[in-house]
Structures are given as C-alpha cells and as structure tokens.
Design a protein around this motif. Structure first.
Motif, PDB file in Angstrom:
ATOM      1  N   LEU A  11      71.804  83.756  73.346  1.00  0.00           N
ATOM      2  CA  LEU A  11      71.241  82.418  73.543  1.00  0.00           C
ATOM      3  C   LEU A  11      70.310  82.407  74.749  1.00  0.00           C
ATOM      4  O   LEU A  11      70.471  83.207  75.683  1.00  0.00           O
ATOM      5  CB  LEU A  11      72.356  81.400  73.744  1.00  0.00           C
ATOM      6  N   PRO A  12      69.336  81.498  74.771  1.00  0.00           N
ATOM      7  CA  PRO A  12      68.444  81.398  75.937  1.00  0.00           C
ATOM      8  C   PRO A  12      69.219  81.090  77.212  1.00  0.00           C
ATOM      9  O   PRO A  12      70.134  80.264  77.218  1.00  0.00           O
ATOM     10  CB  PRO A  12      67.510  80.242  75.567  1.00  0.00           C
ATOM     11  N   GLY A  13      68.874  81.796  78.258  1.00  0.00           N
ATOM     12  CA  GLY A  13      69.507  81.561  79.549  1.00  0.00           C
ATOM     13  C   GLY A  13      70.931  82.064  79.657  1.00  0.00           C
ATOM     14  O   GLY A  13      71.669  81.642  80.539  1.00  0.00           O
ATOM     15  N   LYS A  39      64.206  80.988  73.257  1.00  0.00           N
ATOM     16  CA  LYS A  39      64.709  80.990  71.885  1.00  0.00           C
ATOM     17  C   LYS A  39      65.697  82.137  71.721  1.00  0.00           C
ATOM     18  O   LYS A  39      65.610  83.136  72.425  1.00  0.00           O
ATOM     19  CB  LYS A  39      63.549  81.157  70.888  1.00  0.00           C
ATOM     20  N   ASN A  40      66.662  81.971  70.799  1.00  0.00           N
ATOM     21  CA  ASN A  40      67.601  83.055  70.533  1.00  0.00           C
ATOM     22  C   ASN A  40      66.852  84.357  70.264  1.00  0.00           C
ATOM     23  O   ASN A  40      65.865  84.380  69.544  1.00  0.00           O
ATOM     24  CB  ASN A  40      68.470  82.719  69.322  1.00  0.00           C
ATOM     25  N   ASP A  41      67.377  85.446  70.843  1.00  0.00           N
ATOM     26  CA  ASP A  41      66.701  86.728  70.694  1.00  0.00           C
ATOM     27  C   ASP A  41      67.740  87.833  70.604  1.00  0.00           C
ATOM     28  O   ASP A  41      68.880  87.682  71.072  1.00  0.00           O
ATOM     29  CB  ASP A  41      65.756  86.976  71.876  1.00  0.00           C
ATOM     30  N   ILE A  48      62.759  96.983  71.279  1.00  0.00           N
ATOM     31  CA  ILE A  48      61.967  95.758  71.215  1.00  0.00           C
ATOM     32  C   ILE A  48      62.836  94.659  70.628  1.00  0.00           C
ATOM     33  O   ILE A  48      63.614  94.899  69.705  1.00  0.00           O
ATOM     34  CB  ILE A  48      60.700  95.954  70.347  1.00  0.00           C
ATOM     35  N   SER A  49      62.708  93.456  71.167  1.00  0.00           N
ATOM     36  CA  SER A  49      63.483  92.336  70.643  1.00  0.00           C
ATOM     37  C   SER A  49      62.749  91.693  69.470  1.00  0.00           C
ATOM     38  O   SER A  49      61.573  91.970  69.215  1.00  0.00           O
ATOM     39  CB  SER A  49      63.731  91.301  71.741  1.00  0.00           C
TER      40      SER A  49
END
Length: 329
Positions: free
Chosen positions: A223-225, A189-191, A252-253
């Motif tokens: 974005l993921p990946g 998930k977006n982080d 921390i994200s």
C-alpha cells in the motif's frame, strides 16, 4: 393597382432589411482564451519536491499558455486573478501569473501561467483539480470579467525501495538460510515487484555454487506509504568453498519504479569447519612426551662442556713461557 405596388414595395423591404443588417460589423472588443484545447484534464509533470528533504517526495508542475486578443484601436489594460481548488490536498501551491498585462490595439498577445504543487506522493493517482483565470479590464467603472477554466490531473508516482535487512549471515556449505527483504512503497498507488518464473531478480557474484529461491512474498502488493516483508532462500552446495558472495536484488515495479539492493554473504566450506579439530589432533601426535624430554636432559648431563680453541692456545703459550724461564735460569 396602387395596392399591388404597395405590397410589392413591402415585400422588397422585408427581403433587403435582414441582409443589410447582417453586414453591420461588430463593435471592437477583447477576448481571452487558451492557446491549446484544454477540454480534457492535463497531467501534472512530476519533479523533485523542492520543499522536502526526502529524495522520494515528488512535486508537480504544469504551464499553460493563453492569449488576449484586442480588436480595439487603443491599448488594453487587463487585471488577472487565479483561483483553484488545489490548496485542500497539497502541502503547498505556488502560482506564477502576471497580476496585470497590456495588449496593444488591434493585436493578439500570448501569456503563460505556471502552477506548482508539493507532495504528489500523498494524493491518489487520477485526482482532478480545476482552476480558472479571471480577466477584467482595468477601468474605474466595473466591467464584466471574462473567465477561462482548465483541469489538472495527478499522475502516478511509482517509488519503491527494497532493503535486505538480514546482514552478516554466516552460511555453511550444504545448508540454506532464509533472508528477509523489507519493501517500502513511497508512491501514490498500490505497487509490487514484477517477478516472473523465467526471470530471476537476483544475481550472484563470486559464488557459482550458491543458488537463490524466490518466495511469493516478494511479489506482494504494498500500500502507499507502508512497508511489507518478503523473503528469499540462499542455498549453498555441499562442495561450496569458503568465500564471500555478493547477492544483488534488481527489479522493476508494476508502476515502473527501479528497485535494487545487495547483500554480502560469507559461505564457509565443510572442510574449513572441521579444520580446527583435525589440526589440534595432529598437534597431539607430534608433541614430544615428558619421558623423551627427561632422557635428553640426562644424556646432556653426562658430558662436560668442551674447551674453546682460544683457551687451548692460551694455555699452550703460557706453558711454553714458563719452560723458557726455567731453562734460562
């Protein structure tokens, strides 16, 4: 009169027949069901992906309990089958379920089914997959199977990595430099990093006169990946001495991932940068001129080398021997 009696008898029969039929016991049989209420989807537990060599890859695992109740007086043999729609999205799926079980007569027995999947990182958070267990009595003749169903849910996988990519950057006192940071999101998930105005994610060891300015690019969503590039500014005061500074990023994200990296930064003072030129000019002032050297050589040339003490004693002794020989003669 007879008709009235007949009607009364019929009314009594109508009253007592339903009551007596309701008391007839059900025929002995068997049932299968979940131990707990599984009407809602259950989150998979995230674990290390055993089929991946990458530390950030996560798998999922979950275990459910179900029971089989046998109200018959004789032992029951049940064949179990597992069906699911997990195979389409995960790299691999493993199921641990007995193919057949036995339940003694007039008893209730509990069993387990464990489902394990790979690479949760590649499946979006919140995706639901269904599965079912099909139970059928092991008989020569076909029987009606009983089916229980449940759903699993993909949890959020939050894994981010920060890499300070500018290494060995020389910094002069009284100047500043931009330092780049590569942020990579290995989650599903977006982080992004949690950065606030009151909390600086950077700590500096050994350099109290060095300051860090955080750029907004460090808090961008990734974005993921994929990866994104952020930056921060390191600024040294004009009076900063020559020393090595350790800059550490720790944050921390939004998803709860722990992110950290460090950089060794060498700061040079303004005095040390001018030390080379002043040192060379000092050497020019103290170096003797060619004229002084020639004068020394000429002065040394006016004097003969002195006779050593041993040579003087030897000459005196030799003269005394010669004189003694002359007197004796």
């Amino acid at each position: 009169m007879k008709n009235k009696i007949f009607l009364i008898v019929l009314m009594l029969i109508g009253v007592f027949i339903p009551a007596s039929s309701a008391q007839v016991p059900e025929a002995p049989n068997w049932t299968i069901d979940w131990v707990e209420d599984l009407s809602s989807a259950t989150l998979l537990d995230a674990i290390d992906d055993k089929n991946s060599s990458d530390w950030w890859d996560k798998g999922g695992i979950i275990t459910f309990e179900f029971y089989i109740e046998n109200t018959r007086p004789t032992e029951l043999n049940i064949v179990l089958q597992f069906e699911a729609d997990h195979e389409g999205e995960f790299n691999w799926v493993e199921v641990d379920l007995d193919e057949s079980v036995k339940v003694a007569g007039a008893s209730n027995k509990t069993f387990e089914v464990t489902l394990e999947v790979g690479s949760l990182n590649d499946v979006d958070e919140g995706i639901i997959h269904g599965f079912s267990i099909i139970a059928e009595e092991d008989l020569q003749l076909p029987t009606n199977p009983q089916i229980i169903e449940a759903d699993t849910k993909v949890p959020r996988i939050a894994i981010m990595m920060a890499d300070i990519i500018d290494k060995d950057i020389p910094l002069l006192a009284g100047t500043e430099t931009e330092i780049k940071v590569e942020l990579t999101n290995f989650g599903n998930k977006n982080d992004k990093l949690k950065l606030t105005e009151t909390e600086n994610p950077f700590t500096i060891d050994g350099c109290p006169q060095l300051s860090i300015q955080v750029d907004d690019s460090l808090s961008q969503a990734v974005l993921p990946g994929s990866s994104a590039e952020g930056m921060f500014v390191a600024k040294a005061s004009s009076s900063h001495p020559t020393t090595e500074c350790i800059i550490t990023l720790k944050s921390i994200s939004d998803g709860g991932a722990s992110v950290s990296d460090s950089l060794s930064l060498e700061v040079s003072s303004s005095s040390s940068s001018n030390g080379g030129s002043s040192s060379s000019s000092g050497n020019n002032d103290t170096t003797p001129s060619d004229d002084d050297s020639s004068n020394d050589d000429g002065l040394n040339g006016n004097f003969l080398p002195s006779i050593s003490a041993w040579l003087t004693i030897f000459i005196i002794g030799w003269v005394a021997i010669i004189r003694r020989d002359d007197i004796l003669a």
